[in-house]
Design a protein around this motif. Structure first.
Motif, mmCIF file in Angstrom:
data_model
loop_
_atom_site.group_PDB
_atom_site.id
_atom_site.type_symbol
_atom_site.label_atom_id
_atom_site.label_comp_id
_atom_site.label_asym_id
_atom_site.label_seq_id
_atom_site.Cartn_x
_atom_site.Cartn_y
_atom_site.Cartn_z
ATOM 1 N N ARG A 16 -31.535 -120.859 24.446
ATOM 2 C CA ARG A 16 -32.340 -120.411 24.725
ATOM 3 C C ARG A 16 -33.073 -118.741 24.933
ATOM 4 N N PRO A 17 -33.302 -118.016 24.550
ATOM 5 C CA PRO A 17 -33.422 -116.561 24.558
ATOM 6 C C PRO A 17 -32.542 -116.395 26.155
ATOM 7 N N GLU A 18 -33.323 -116.798 27.127
ATOM 8 C CA GLU A 18 -32.775 -116.191 28.423
ATOM 9 C C GLU A 18 -31.340 -116.313 28.736
ATOM 10 N N ILE A 19 -30.694 -117.945 27.885
ATOM 11 C CA ILE A 19 -29.166 -118.340 28.354
ATOM 12 C C ILE A 19 -28.252 -116.639 27.501
ATOM 13 N N HIS A 20 -29.126 -116.791 26.466
ATOM 14 C CA HIS A 20 -28.971 -115.181 25.686
ATOM 15 C C HIS A 20 -28.440 -114.477 25.762
ATOM 16 N N LEU A 21 -29.719 -113.541 26.926
ATOM 17 C CA LEU A 21 -29.855 -112.862 27.039
ATOM 18 C C LEU A 21 -28.700 -112.217 28.661
ATOM 19 N N SER A 22 -28.814 -113.485 29.068
ATOM 20 C CA SER A 22 -27.855 -113.763 30.373
ATOM 21 C C SER A 22 -25.973 -112.842 29.791
ATOM 22 N N ASN A 23 -26.293 -114.126 29.586
ATOM 23 C CA ASN A 23 -24.930 -113.545 28.694
ATOM 24 C C ASN A 23 -24.199 -112.781 28.512
ATOM 25 N N ILE A 24 -24.799 -112.434 27.670
ATOM 26 C CA ILE A 24 -24.780 -110.372 26.852
ATOM 27 C C ILE A 24 -24.875 -109.745 28.045
ATOM 28 N N ARG A 25 -25.966 -109.725 28.709
ATOM 29 C CA ARG A 25 -25.946 -108.679 29.928
ATOM 30 C C ARG A 25 -24.330 -108.803 30.484
ATOM 31 N N ASP A 26 -23.948 -110.064 30.269
ATOM 32 C CA ASP A 26 -22.340 -110.198 31.371
ATOM 33 C C ASP A 26 -21.486 -109.598 31.091
ATOM 34 N N MET A 27 -21.420 -109.728 28.946
ATOM 35 C CA MET A 27 -20.461 -108.907 28.303
ATOM 36 C C MET A 27 -20.990 -107.315 28.322
ATOM 37 N N LYS A 28 -21.513 -106.919 28.584
ATOM 38 C CA LYS A 28 -21.839 -105.487 28.462
ATOM 39 C C LYS A 28 -21.339 -104.991 29.855
ATOM 40 N N ASN A 29 -21.147 -106.439 30.777
ATOM 41 C CA ASN A 29 -20.492 -105.763 32.263
ATOM 42 C C ASN A 29 -19.137 -104.796 32.399
ATOM 43 N N ILE A 30 -18.778 -105.617 31.439
ATOM 44 C CA ILE A 30 -17.083 -105.226 30.962
ATOM 45 C C ILE A 30 -16.426 -104.943 30.150
ATOM 46 N N GLY A 31 -18.146 -104.135 29.517
ATOM 47 C CA GLY A 31 -17.789 -103.123 28.831
ATOM 48 C C GLY A 31 -18.049 -103.708 27.290
ATOM 49 N N VAL A 32 -17.758 -104.962 27.199
ATOM 50 C CA VAL A 32 -18.173 -104.505 25.496
ATOM 51 C C VAL A 32 -20.039 -104.363 25.395
ATOM 52 N N GLU A 33 -19.131 -104.112 23.135
ATOM 53 C CA GLU A 33 -20.873 -103.124 23.269
ATOM 54 C C GLU A 33 -21.416 -104.058 21.996
ATOM 55 N N THR A 34 -22.951 -103.833 22.833
ATOM 56 C CA THR A 34 -24.059 -104.469 22.069
ATOM 57 C C THR A 34 -25.196 -104.160 21.080
ATOM 58 N N PRO A 35 -25.508 -103.890 20.390
ATOM 59 C CA PRO A 35 -26.080 -103.054 18.741
ATOM 60 C C PRO A 35 -26.673 -104.573 18.402
ATOM 61 N N THR A 36 -27.703 -103.763 18.171
ATOM 62 C CA THR A 36 -28.579 -104.742 16.563
ATOM 63 C C THR A 36 -27.516 -105.191 15.794
ATOM 64 N N LEU A 37 -27.866 -105.382 14.740
ATOM 65 C CA LEU A 37 -27.189 -105.199 13.479
ATOM 66 C C LEU A 37 -27.826 -104.326 12.521
ATOM 67 N N GLU A 38 -29.156 -103.741 12.914
ATOM 68 C CA GLU A 38 -29.578 -102.174 12.525
ATOM 69 C C GLU A 38 -28.456 -101.112 13.145
ATOM 70 N N GLU A 39 -28.608 -101.140 14.035
ATOM 71 C CA GLU A 39 -28.232 -99.721 15.321
ATOM 72 C C GLU A 39 -26.915 -100.478 14.463
ATOM 73 N N TRP A 40 -25.913 -101.242 14.051
ATOM 74 C CA TRP A 40 -24.597 -101.478 13.936
ATOM 75 C C TRP A 40 -24.395 -100.580 12.378
ATOM 76 N N ARG A 41 -25.153 -101.303 11.501
ATOM 77 C CA ARG A 41 -25.095 -100.477 10.105
ATOM 78 C C ARG A 41 -25.087 -99.623 9.847
ATOM 79 N N ARG A 42 -25.811 -98.402 11.023
ATOM 80 C CA ARG A 42 -26.163 -97.106 10.408
ATOM 81 C C ARG A 42 -24.580 -96.045 9.861
#
Lengths: 240, 240, 240, 240
Positions: free
Chosen positions: B214-240
């Protein structure tokens, strides 16, 4: 309550209460009839059954590139070919005893990128020792993995190094290991020392089902393993 | 010494001294002629080349049993099918950049003996999720492993748990990881946290090439990963 | 273009092309003037400086219970006491060279619950070999951990087994290891084989700063380590 | 055979068939007489005794730098201080039940060389979060390690990462884990997921004896852990 009814219920309870033991006994009596085992031998086998269900045999690196001179591999172990029959025999004994068999093999990427640094020069043009899919990675002639047995791929000397072997063994209730294959100073010994470090209760190396490039290398390593509590019988001693 | 000889030796030394840089420049000039890249774009690509050779993309668990509803697997990740195209696109970008691609998959024994305890009930009769050799273990339609790419088999959530992945990456000079696949709270996140623990310098998760039930599971985990310094771009942002 | 101009530009280019080497040489000449070093010795040291910053020395198990007969420990290594001076000398050389020093020691719980199974019988009443806080766990007389050096506690033979040593070394840029201590067939060899498995580029064992119970045990293990590419100089050869 | 004899033998067999259960019951009845326990409570405690000897409680990172705002540490967990009393209470319950207590702490080198890369900037001048020997590494006020309990030092999020914890627990016969401490998305969750990967049969997180920076972070992680079979009671529910 009439006496015959009481007797009947009594017998019924008796049977139910003995369930496992009785069934076990009958099974052994009926199914091992042809083996000629009698009296003491039988009870020894029974204790063994319990023991063997907690034992796994690790067959290590019995691949063509390690033991078949026809492959002309730089990884050939000089003493390897000579122990193939003993390894095959040890496997047969293990199967009879119901021991869990794990076939530990190396399978490397054609690029050699998952090989030890000091061996990477052997890989080029998609070829090299025990490359996955090539003939040299196959088991030596006469050795076959049967259903219910487990194949474990490793990329370093020890079967436990960076693999999930410990998990497979521990969750299967395995406490004792019997080890055969090649070669004594590297893959055998590293697996054995890791097994001791990983708290297996009994580690056994069959000294005539393992081999090294030269006898003195084999023997000095057997000596060192003995010194940390490893058992080192011959196949004949172990099969008794 | 006549002046033309001096000039000649001068040019020779110039060429030798510039060796790598010059060759590099010429190679790019000649081989990328059709790409239409000009000026700043070129220099950006050049810096990138250096960077991408130290980057690996881990494509995690993009197997039919996880992302193809037709398999009716108990392991199906609800949001998985939707990201297959983005994962395929991310892989294409990685290939163009010369990024080392690692396809991380689960392949289990038919008995389930190498699966997490809490999932073993799914295995019987030689069947179960992502059993080695069965259709459910194959990559999702549209995803293919190409020559020079690496397939890594794991048996737990994290791609680093009891595998030799760290060795393959570190000896290839990899310092940065880009991660795509399923599913965010388990295999993605455990791989990411282990990558941080294993000292990779930069860990990037493409948030639209990863998915959860579910989206909220996805997002809460992205938040936690961000909090330890992980980068979280979209594919579009990353491919630039 | 007159020939002298050509020659000039030629020299200029030559100088530029040599850039790094020349600058390096000049820097050394200017900055190490006070050190009294001369000629060839100087340049050797310079190359060394680069090399030594990527080298760590592991001093293994040089604790009283292993090398001091006065402790009457069941873990005493017969040949241990004799190499204490050579180990101390090797440490001094390492310090002079700026090599990162890691002191690997065993420290066990008084209950023995973190010891190998086959040694747990040595622990009772809060006592046993190298119990944390007891005298037997201290470094042998004459060996001291200085500021900037690292102490690593292990509970098995190999310094890498279930420890964070690999992380400390790799993130410090260490590629080469020099190993001293006791005892050759167990802690030294297991650490060495794990170092090879963990892709350290060069592993060196100082053969007169390591020891076993008996010379033939020491030598057969040195032979096996040589066979997998480990360097085995004496301290004298290594310090040159 | 008279009917009363039959009945007698019937009862005898019945008794024998119940062996273990009956003996167990009688033993409890006779040996726990003095404890003042009565009826249902008694039998519950007895089953528990068996269970608790296979259970360990991991108290994670309850150090001043993580939970005491007075330390002004960059590592302070906002919700940490609030759970100190619940953690202390959980520890008291565990002690009463005879549960094996493991105090998991971070202790870092003053240089920060054994810290995650993304946190190394916090270390300089011999100071930084939970540096070994400094006040910030001490347990929070009110928490004390008692004799027979175990202190485990870790350097990453998970208590199992590059430590010998799994060995200490498995060789002590531990199958179940109860986890308390800080903080939920990092050290708690990574320890929990590794415990599942390492095949512990039951993993329990006390949701009011664990904490994160914000409640929604805490709760989303509890949700994810539940989803892989982890039990998540309150202390009150667990102590019943």
């Amino acid at each position: 309550m009439p006496s015959h009814l009481a007797l009947l219920s009594c017998l019924l309870v008796l049977l139910l209460s003995l369930d496992k033991f009785l069934l076990h006994y009958l099974k052994r009596r009926w199914f091992s009839a042809g083996s000629g085992a009698k009296g003491p031998a039988k009870s020894r086998r029974s204790m063994a059954t319990a023991k063997w269900s907690e034992t796994a045999m690790l067959v290590i690196d019995m691949q063509k590139d390690f033991v078949d001179p026809a492959m002309r591999s730089p990884m050939l172990v000089a003493g390897g070919e000579a122990v193939v029959p003993t390894v095959a025999e040890a496997v047969a004994v293990a199967r009879k005893r119901g021991i869990f068999l794990v076939w530990v093999v190396r399978e490397h990427d054609p690029s050699g990128r998952d090989v030890e640094l000091f061996r990477r020069q052997h890989y080029s043009g998609g070829k090299g020792p025990t490359v996955k899919g090539l003939k040299g990675a196959e088991l030596a002639d006469g050795l076959v993995i049967k259903e219910g047995e487990y194949k474990l791929v490793k990329t370093r000397f020890s079967a436990f190094f960076a693999t999930h072997l410990d998990s497979v063994l521990k969750t299967a209730g395995i406490k004792n290991l019997v080890i055969v294959g090649v070669q004594t100073p590297n893959c055998i010994r590293q697996t054995v020392f890791d097994a001791v470090a990983l708290d297996y209760e009994k580690v056994t190396v069959l000294i005539d089902a393992t081999a090294a490039a030269r006898p003195e290398i084999h023997l000095s390593n057997i000596r060192d393993m003995k010194n940390i509590g490893v058992e080192t019988p011959t196949l004949e001693e172990w099969r008794r």
